[in-house]
Design an enzyme around this catalytic site. Structure first.
Site, mmCIF file in Angstrom:
data_model
loop_
_atom_site.group_PDB
_atom_site.id
_atom_site.type_symbol
_atom_site.label_atom_id
_atom_site.label_comp_id
_atom_site.label_asym_id
_atom_site.label_seq_id
_atom_site.Cartn_x
_atom_site.Cartn_y
_atom_site.Cartn_z
ATOM 1 N N GLN A 47 0.794 -1.215 0.000
ATOM 2 C CA GLN A 47 0.000 0.000 0.000
ATOM 3 C C GLN A 47 0.831 1.271 0.000
ATOM 4 O O GLN A 47 0.343 2.327 -0.400
ATOM 5 C CB GLN A 47 -0.940 0.001 1.204
ATOM 6 N N ARG A 103 4.073 0.853 12.561
ATOM 7 C CA ARG A 103 3.680 -0.487 12.141
ATOM 8 C C ARG A 103 3.751 -0.561 10.623
ATOM 9 O O ARG A 103 3.113 0.224 9.922
ATOM 10 C CB ARG A 103 2.258 -0.803 12.618
ATOM 11 N N HIS A 147 1.096 -9.454 4.855
ATOM 12 C CA HIS A 147 -0.045 -8.533 4.806
ATOM 13 C C HIS A 147 -0.652 -8.595 3.400
ATOM 14 O O HIS A 147 -0.561 -7.644 2.612
ATOM 15 C CB HIS A 147 0.424 -7.113 5.142
ATOM 16 N N ASN A 192 -1.679 -10.629 8.830
ATOM 17 C CA ASN A 192 -2.672 -9.575 8.977
ATOM 18 C C ASN A 192 -4.035 -10.027 8.461
ATOM 19 O O ASN A 192 -4.151 -10.509 7.328
ATOM 20 C CB ASN A 192 -2.245 -8.324 8.191
ATOM 21 N N GLU A 193 -5.042 -9.921 9.317
ATOM 22 C CA GLU A 193 -6.447 -10.160 8.969
ATOM 23 C C GLU A 193 -6.710 -11.482 8.242
ATOM 24 O O GLU A 193 -7.331 -11.521 7.169
ATOM 25 C CB GLU A 193 -6.988 -8.994 8.141
ATOM 26 N N ASN A 334 -7.723 -4.860 14.074
ATOM 27 C CA ASN A 334 -7.988 -3.714 13.208
ATOM 28 C C ASN A 334 -9.481 -3.436 13.289
ATOM 29 O O ASN A 334 -10.289 -4.258 12.845
ATOM 30 C CB ASN A 334 -7.584 -4.020 11.765
ATOM 31 N N TYR A 336 -12.799 -0.904 12.697
ATOM 32 C CA TYR A 336 -13.334 0.246 11.975
ATOM 33 C C TYR A 336 -14.838 0.407 12.133
ATOM 34 O O TYR A 336 -15.316 1.520 12.259
ATOM 35 C CB TYR A 336 -13.020 0.110 10.472
ATOM 36 N N GLU A 400 -5.079 -1.064 13.849
ATOM 37 C CA GLU A 400 -5.618 -0.121 12.865
ATOM 38 C C GLU A 400 -6.924 0.448 13.392
ATOM 39 O O GLU A 400 -7.779 -0.287 13.898
ATOM 40 C CB GLU A 400 -5.890 -0.796 11.509
ATOM 41 N N TRP A 443 -4.574 4.205 11.586
ATOM 42 C CA TRP A 443 -4.466 3.927 10.149
ATOM 43 C C TRP A 443 -4.984 5.166 9.434
ATOM 44 O O TRP A 443 -6.130 5.550 9.620
ATOM 45 C CB TRP A 443 -5.301 2.713 9.741
ATOM 46 N N GLU A 450 -5.441 2.144 -0.989
ATOM 47 C CA GLU A 450 -6.331 1.408 -0.100
ATOM 48 C C GLU A 450 -6.863 0.163 -0.811
ATOM 49 O O GLU A 450 -7.339 0.236 -1.940
ATOM 50 C CB GLU A 450 -7.497 2.293 0.356
ATOM 51 N N PHE A 451 -6.792 -0.982 -0.121
ATOM 52 C CA PHE A 451 -7.223 -2.228 -0.739
ATOM 53 C C PHE A 451 -8.679 -2.174 -1.198
ATOM 54 O O PHE A 451 -9.028 -2.736 -2.230
ATOM 55 C CB PHE A 451 -7.038 -3.390 0.232
ATOM 56 N N PHE A 459 -6.920 7.881 4.258
ATOM 57 C CA PHE A 459 -6.948 7.728 5.705
ATOM 58 C C PHE A 459 -5.793 8.455 6.387
ATOM 59 O O PHE A 459 -5.696 8.440 7.607
ATOM 60 C CB PHE A 459 -6.855 6.249 6.083
#
Length: 503
Positions: A47, A103, A147, A192-193, A334, A336, A400, A443, A450-451, A459
């Site tokens: 990213q 990070r 990631h 990640n995630e 993370n 949101y 995040e 974040w 951004e994915f 952001f």
């Protein structure tokens, strides 16, 4: 573990509501957080780095995906914020802001371009230089090993996450990271995630490698939405446990670091006050959060997943269960948004089924891509309470949390500032109520690719002029506020009304 009854959850929420801050929120400072609490910001390799085809780096599945025109705005991460060339400028900016930590992730196809064996000396040099620069300025490097950016060569060779061969290759890659950087990196995230990558990549097919099956996704290059998400997630879980085992056996004693995993932490709430929707929201939290938390804490997938998914959910025999259980020093989240869920009738048993059908909810997934989602600080409090009540209150890092707005060269982003203030206050109150939170990362540090949004939404605390070849950085007002808070300033101006975060 059986589902927690509504009674203790309700009691916990009432107790939290009874807790009041020792003084007005405007007087809160970073020094009110526990000693050693870390405040930082983050990005990830694909990213932010750019330099996608430079110095030996080869394509990841995200390079392939974006070059085929599948990103939401048709853009790529080929240049993005160009941190590969501008990392020294960025570290100086972090130091100026007063960040405790940064990070970031290591790009697997930059460090080991063919996915295994040969290390790229230029990639090794870059990450050594970045880590050294951070330490020179007193900034902690918090490093994510994987990631989303799987080397495309491994996807082509054996199907990537669908093959158990991924576990071996990932562990070898993690070993290179520990060996090369572990003398300076003391905070490692394995993956990640892993509770959302299988959904985008293997259920609805909206993300690479674009696998899905009708009617749960369209325009996919093969796939099976009823089985593949569970297989991909299983291999990510086992890869994580393998890396943790390696680190603990070979590196931890000498290097003195900590290792964990970072999950996406959507919070699911019932769409109505019916018992059916309440049960559906609980199931969705078990599917979404429990998918990884339950095996990490108890050694197996949640009972509701076992009962509803049946034989499509991979087994965790005793040796694997023992390796997975307890394989973390901390859990990252993370966080949101809130997803409102509604129960649907699954009694017909119609096939095919997918993750969301198994969870028995009507999930407004389409809204995620357009930003039509609900956010509220109390959802973070509920997430932390859920972890405390159901999973033994593990050490948690908020890796995040951030606010998106449309691209603009205007440095006034008061909405972002207020968003971060609201969530930090909620985090503070949760810690006072017993949450084991250890740190918070905004974040994102910079505007990045951004994915979900490409460059349509930003952001960043620090803006990046993506239309300028020099990728000029500039401080937004949120960055100036965060810098003041990090320096010991009050959480919010005294003139701003205090908000209540307990419903």
């Amino acid at each position: 573990m059986p589902m927690v009854s509504p009674f203790p959850v309700a009691v916990a929420i009432m107790l939290l509501a009874a807790v009041s801050a020792p003084r007005h929120a405007s007087a809160l400072t970073r020094h009110d957080f526990p000693e050693g609490f870390v405040l930082g910001a983050g990005t990830s390799a694909y990213q932010v780095e750019g330099a996608a085809a430079e110095d030996g780096r080869k394509p990841s599945i995200w390079d392939t995906f974006t070059h085929q025109g599948h990103s939401s705005d048709g853009s790529t991460g080929d240049v993005s914020a160009d941190q590969y060339h501008l990392y020294k400028e960025d570290v100086k900016l972090m130091h100026k802001m007063g960040l405790d930590a940064y990070r970031f992730s290591i790009s697997w196809p930059r460090l080991i371009p063919d996915g295994r064996r040969q290390i790229n000396p230029k990639g090794l040099e870059y990450y050594n230089n970045l880590i050294d620069e951070l330490i020179l300025y007193g900034i902690q490097p918090h490093v994510t090993i994987y990631h989303f950016d799987l080397p495309q060569v491994l996807q082509d060779e054996y199907g990537g996450l669908l093959s158990p061969r991924f576990i071996e290759d990932y562990t070898a890659y993690a070993n290179v990271c520990f060996k090369s950087f572990g003398d300076r990196v003391k905070h490692w995230v394995t993956v990640n995630e892993p509770n959302i990558e299988p959904i985008g990549g293997y259920d609805n097919g909206s993300q690479p490698p674009r696998r899905c099956s009708y009617p749960f996704g369209a325009d996919c290059a093969g796939g099976n939405s009823s089985t593949e998400p569970y297989i991909a997630a299983h291999h990510l879980l086992l890869a994580h446990a393998s890396a943790v085992s390696l680190y603990r056996e070979k590196y931890k004693a000498a290097q003195g670091g900590q290792i964990g995993i970072t999950l996406l932490g959507w919070w699911h709430e019932p769409a109505s006050n019916t018992t059916q929707d309440a049960a559906a929201a609980m199931r969705m939290n078990d599917f979404h959060i429990g998918w990884f938390m339950h095996p990490l804490v108890y050694g197996d997938y949640p009972p509701v997943m076992r009962s509803r998914v049946g034989g499509r959910l991979p087994a965790l025999p005793a040796p694997e269960s023992g390796k997975v259980r307890g394989s973390f020093d901390f859990i990252g989240f993370n966080h949101y948004l809130i997803m409102r869920v509604r129960s649907i009738d699954t009694s017909s048993g119609q096939e095919p089924r997918d993750y969301y059908v198994d969870a028995a909810v009507q999930n407004p997934a389409a809204d995620i891509t357009t930003g039509k989602v609900e956010t509220a600080p109390w959802s973070l409090r509920k997430l932390l309470e859920h972890l405390k009540l159901n999973y033994g209150n593990p050490p948690v890092w908020i890796h995040e949390n951030g606010y998106a707005d449309a691209p603009s060269k205007d440095d006034d982003d008061e909405d972002r500032t207020e968003f971060l203030q609201d969530y930090l206050e909620t985090l503070y109150l949760s810690i006072r109520n017993g949450s084991n939170a250890r740190g918070y990362f905004v974040w994102s540090f910079l505007d990045v690719f951004e994915f979900l949004f490409g460059y349509r939404l930003r952001f960043g605390l620090c803006g990046v002029d993506m239309g300028d070849a020099a990728r000029t950085r500039y401080l937004r007002s949120s960055a100036r506020w965060y810098s003041g808070f990090l320096a010991g300033g009050e959480l919010r101006p005294a003139a701003r009304p205090h908000k209540s975060y307990v419903r």
